[in-house]
Design an enzyme around this catalytic site. Structure first.
Site, PDB file in Angstrom:
ATOM      1  N   ASP A 232       0.874  -1.183   0.000  1.00 40.30           N
ATOM      2  CA  ASP A 232       0.000   0.000   0.000  1.00 40.30           C
ATOM      3  C   ASP A 232       0.909   1.231   0.000  1.00 40.30           C
ATOM      4  OD1 ASP A 232      -2.353   1.617   0.299  1.00 40.30           O
ATOM      5  OD2 ASP A 232      -1.939   1.798   2.438  1.00 40.30           O
ATOM      6  N   SER A 233       0.294   2.405  -0.174  1.00 38.33           N
ATOM      7  CA  SER A 233       1.068   3.650  -0.095  1.00 38.33           C
ATOM      8  C   SER A 233       1.537   3.914   1.334  1.00 38.33           C
ATOM      9  CB  SER A 233       0.186   4.826  -0.532  1.00 38.33           C
ATOM     10  OG  SER A 233      -0.901   4.959   0.378  1.00 38.33           O
TER      11      SER A 233
ATOM     12  N   TYR B   8      -0.904   8.438  -2.293  1.00 39.37           N
ATOM     13  CA  TYR B   8      -0.965   8.169  -3.733  1.00 39.37           C
ATOM     14  C   TYR B   8      -2.129   8.925  -4.391  1.00 39.37           C
ATOM     15  CZ  TYR B   8       2.139   3.976  -3.922  1.00 39.37           C
ATOM     16  OH  TYR B   8       3.186   3.106  -3.913  1.00 39.37           O
ATOM     17  N   GLY B   9      -3.144   9.284  -3.565  1.00 35.55           N
ATOM     18  CA  GLY B   9      -4.428   9.776  -4.062  1.00 35.55           C
ATOM     19  C   GLY B   9      -4.385  10.768  -5.217  1.00 35.55           C
TER      20      GLY B   9
ATOM     21  N   CYS C 161      -4.455  -1.499  -1.795  1.00 35.18           N
ATOM     22  CA  CYS C 161      -4.609  -0.065  -2.018  1.00 35.18           C
ATOM     23  C   CYS C 161      -5.599   0.094  -3.162  1.00 35.18           C
ATOM     24  CB  CYS C 161      -3.242   0.511  -2.399  1.00 35.18           C
ATOM     25  SG  CYS C 161      -3.294   2.230  -2.886  1.00 35.18           S
ATOM     26  N   ASN C 162      -6.693   0.785  -2.903  1.00 32.93           N
ATOM     27  CA  ASN C 162      -7.690   0.966  -3.973  1.00 32.93           C
ATOM     28  C   ASN C 162      -7.133   1.801  -5.121  1.00 32.93           C
ATOM     29  OD1 ASN C 162      -9.391   0.565  -1.370  1.00 32.93           O
ATOM     30  ND2 ASN C 162     -10.796   0.211  -3.053  1.00 32.93           N
ATOM     31  N   THR C 163      -6.340   2.811  -4.766  1.00 29.69           N
ATOM     32  CA  THR C 163      -5.818   3.716  -5.799  1.00 29.69           C
ATOM     33  C   THR C 163      -4.856   2.954  -6.729  1.00 29.69           C
ATOM     34  OG1 THR C 163      -5.908   5.414  -4.090  1.00 29.69           O
ATOM     35  CG2 THR C 163      -4.772   5.996  -6.134  1.00 29.69           C
TER      36      THR C 163
ATOM     37  N   CYS D 238     -11.090   3.197   0.233  1.00 26.06           N
ATOM     38  CA  CYS D 238      -9.646   3.415   0.415  1.00 26.06           C
ATOM     39  C   CYS D 238      -9.263   2.643   1.660  1.00 26.06           C
ATOM     40  CB  CYS D 238      -9.349   4.904   0.600  1.00 26.06           C
ATOM     41  SG  CYS D 238      -7.675   5.245   1.209  1.00 26.06           S
ATOM     42  N   THR D 239      -8.153   1.922   1.587  1.00 26.88           N
ATOM     43  CA  THR D 239      -7.830   1.011   2.697  1.00 26.88           C
ATOM     44  C   THR D 239      -7.392   1.735   3.974  1.00 26.88           C
ATOM     45  OG1 THR D 239      -5.600   0.720   1.782  1.00 26.88           O
ATOM     46  CG2 THR D 239      -7.267  -0.921   1.175  1.00 26.88           C
ATOM     47  N   HIS D 240      -7.085   3.015   3.877  1.00 27.91           N
ATOM     48  CA  HIS D 240      -6.797   3.759   5.108  1.00 27.91           C
ATOM     49  C   HIS D 240      -8.073   4.016   5.919  1.00 27.91           C
ATOM     50  CE1 HIS D 240      -2.862   4.716   3.315  1.00 27.91           C
ATOM     51  NE2 HIS D 240      -2.497   5.215   4.484  1.00 27.91           N
TER      52      HIS D 240
HETATM   53  N1  DGL Z   1      -4.716   3.317   0.928  1.00 27.50           N
HETATM   54  C1  DGL Z   1      -4.782   3.738  -0.405  1.00 27.50           C
HETATM   55  C2  DGL Z   1      -6.094   3.434  -1.090  1.00 27.50           C
HETATM   56  O1  DGL Z   1      -6.695   2.446  -0.749  1.00 27.50           O
HETATM   57  C3  DGL Z   1      -4.076   4.990  -0.812  1.00 27.50           C
HETATM   58  C4  DGL Z   1      -4.384   6.244  -0.102  1.00 27.50           C
HETATM   59  C5  DGL Z   1      -3.409   7.294  -0.550  1.00 27.50           C
HETATM   60  O2  DGL Z   1      -2.213   7.046  -0.464  1.00 27.50           O
HETATM   61  O3  DGL Z   1      -3.875   8.346  -1.007  1.00 27.50           O
HETATM   62  O4  DGL Z   1      -6.526   4.110  -1.986  1.00 27.50           O
END
Ligand code: DGL
Length: 254
Positions: A6-7, A38-39, A69-71, A180-182
């Site tokens: 993930d990021s 990463y967004g 990570c979804n992104t 988003c996984t965060h």
């Molecule tokens: N956790 C990530 C996601 O699921 C990335 C969030 C990020 O870095 O902006 O999209």
């Protein structure tokens, strides 16, 4: 060995579900903290990092990779699958299909990063449901930064979360998809803000991580790479491209 990336620490929300289901496996988790978030990053950059991280995880012995990570999934998983045809990649996808089935109001709220919400993968997926369901999307503005700081409850977190969640509730959403996984690390605060703004009503919040863990197990079974449950508990190696203490401390909490 299962590779997960993930990021940042967000992928740990997926990892904790995977570990529950597959405690005997060995894991390597890579947090690209030096490049988090990463967004808003350009597509080319995310694809480049996804390939570099994949190369690293494979060099360490990963047999399957979870893009937690979804992104990165929305932007890079297609390229990863083309570039590494022998490796199975398990990606994330906002859980809009179950949400579309469950909503009573016909309005589904989606929280995700800008990169995910504008990706073709997300837009094509959503298009399958838009005849009957209205989707209201919002970037979880500042959510990733809160989670990376470990600042997930309290007045600051509530005020940041309210900015993105209230528009979804005001638009009539009775379900919020965490894309988003965060964001699952902010679940308690998202619930609190929702209760304050829809008193007496339940807002369902969907975290796709348990479904991803089940899917991973099925794929590993299919590939014949699942360890026997009679084996000893597995071990985890953590890697970060930035300050490793953030990842190490967060890992202790899952
Ligand atoms: N956790 C990530 C996601 O699921 C990335 C969030 C990020 O870095 O902006 O999209």
């Amino acid at each position: 060995m299962i590779g997960i990336f993930d990021s940042g620490v967000g992928g740990l929300s997926v990892f904790r579900e995977i570990k529950k289901l597959l405690p005997e496996e060995n894991y390597i988790y890579y947090s690209d903290s030096a490049n988090c978030p990463y967004g808003e990053k350009p597509k080319e950059f995310i694809i480049k990092r996804a390939k570099e991280i994949t190369d690293f995880l494979l060099s360490q012995g990963a047999e399957i990779i979870v893009v937690a990570c979804n992104t990165a999934t929305a932007i890079a998983v297609k390229t990863l699958r083309e570039n590494y045809p022998d490796i199975r990649f398990i990606g994330m996808e906002p859980a809009i299909k179950p949400a579309a089935k469950m909503t009573q109001s016909g309005v589904v709220g989606v929280l995700a990063t800008a990169g995910t919400l504008r990706s073709d993968k997300y837009l094509n997926h959503k298009a399958k449901y838009t005849d009957n369901i209205k989707f209201i999307e919002h970037i979880g503005e500042g959510f990733v930064q809160l989670v990376e700081k470990g600042n997930v409850t309290g007045p600051e977190a509530e005020s940041v979360v309210a900015e993105s969640v209230i528009p979804l509730l005001e638009g009539g959403s009775d379900i919020i998809v965490l894309g988003c996984t965060h964001y699952p690390f902010l679940l308690e605060t998202i619930q609190k803000v929702s209760e304050q703004n829809r008193p007496g009503q339940i807002t369902q919040i969907i975290d796709p991580a348990p479904a991803i863990a089940r899917h991973l197990k099925e794929v590993m079974e299919e590939e014949g790479i699942l360890k026997s449950s009679y084996d000893a508990p597995g071990h985890t190696v953590l890697h970060s491209s930035g300050d490793p203490t953030i990842l190490e401390n967060f890992f202790k909490t899952i």
